[in-house]
Scaffold this motif. Structure first.
Motif, short mmCIF file in Angstrom:
data_model
loop_
_atom_site.label_atom_id
_atom_site.label_comp_id
_atom_site.label_asym_id
_atom_site.label_seq_id
_atom_site.Cartn_x
_atom_site.Cartn_y
_atom_site.Cartn_z
N THR A 92 0.88 -1.33 -0.18
CA THR A 92 0.03 -0.01 -0.10
C THR A 92 0.78 1.28 -0.07
O THR A 92 0.08 2.29 0.07
CB THR A 92 -0.89 -0.12 1.28
OG1 THR A 92 -0.04 -0.11 2.24
CG2 THR A 92 -1.92 -1.13 1.15
N ARG A 93 2.04 1.23 -0.06
CA ARG A 93 3.11 2.28 -0.09
C ARG A 93 2.74 3.13 -1.27
O ARG A 93 2.41 2.79 -2.42
CB ARG A 93 4.35 1.83 -0.18
CG ARG A 93 5.05 1.24 1.15
CD ARG A 93 6.49 1.05 0.95
NE ARG A 93 6.76 -0.05 0.08
CZ ARG A 93 7.96 -0.40 -0.40
NH1 ARG A 93 8.84 0.43 -0.35
NH2 ARG A 93 7.89 -1.18 -1.30
N GLY A 94 2.78 4.60 -1.26
CA GLY A 94 2.63 5.50 -2.19
C GLY A 94 3.57 5.28 -3.19
O GLY A 94 4.81 5.00 -2.89
N HIS A 95 3.17 4.97 -4.54
CA HIS A 95 4.27 4.84 -5.64
C HIS A 95 5.07 5.93 -5.74
O HIS A 95 6.16 5.82 -6.39
CB HIS A 95 3.44 4.53 -6.82
CG HIS A 95 2.68 3.44 -7.08
ND1 HIS A 95 1.55 3.14 -7.94
CD2 HIS A 95 2.40 2.58 -6.05
CE1 HIS A 95 1.05 1.90 -7.73
NE2 HIS A 95 1.53 1.47 -6.40
N GLU A 96 4.84 7.23 -5.29
CA GLU A 96 6.11 8.23 -5.38
C GLU A 96 6.79 8.25 -4.65
O GLU A 96 8.02 8.90 -4.30
CB GLU A 96 5.19 9.47 -5.33
CG GLU A 96 4.53 9.96 -4.02
CD GLU A 96 3.13 9.15 -3.73
OE1 GLU A 96 2.65 9.12 -2.60
OE2 GLU A 96 2.49 8.53 -4.79
#
Length: 84
Positions: free
Chosen positions: A61-65
């Motif tokens: 679920t980490r932000g892709h950025e």
């Protein structure tokens, strides 16, 4: 910018029309933006349902950025798989 390989599996491979291609990006978000711009259409829809592995590690679920890409690394694009 890091350079590496994006590998597509199953429906993502079919939508991209290639099994793999190079990336030139610092983050997963940048790599995916480039993929969307290059292929558009069906691949954009498939990517919404995909999970990703970066050098074998799940993004979750980490932000892709926030997901940094390494020189010579691999982004695996994994659509949902049916079956058991």
């Amino acid at each position: 910018m890091a350079q590496g390989t994006v590998r597509y599996w199953a429906a993502a491979k079919a939508a991209a029309g290639v099994a793999e291609e190079p990336y030139d990006a610092e983050t997963l978000a940048q790599a995916l933006d480039a993929v969307r711009a290059r292929h558009g259409g069906e691949l954009v829809r498939v990517l919404r349902r995909c999970s990703f592995l970066i050098d074998g590690d799940p993004v979750g679920t980490r932000g892709h950025e926030t997901v940094r890409l390494a020189e010579g690394g691999t982004v695996e694009v994994l659509p949902p798989f049916a079956g058991g």
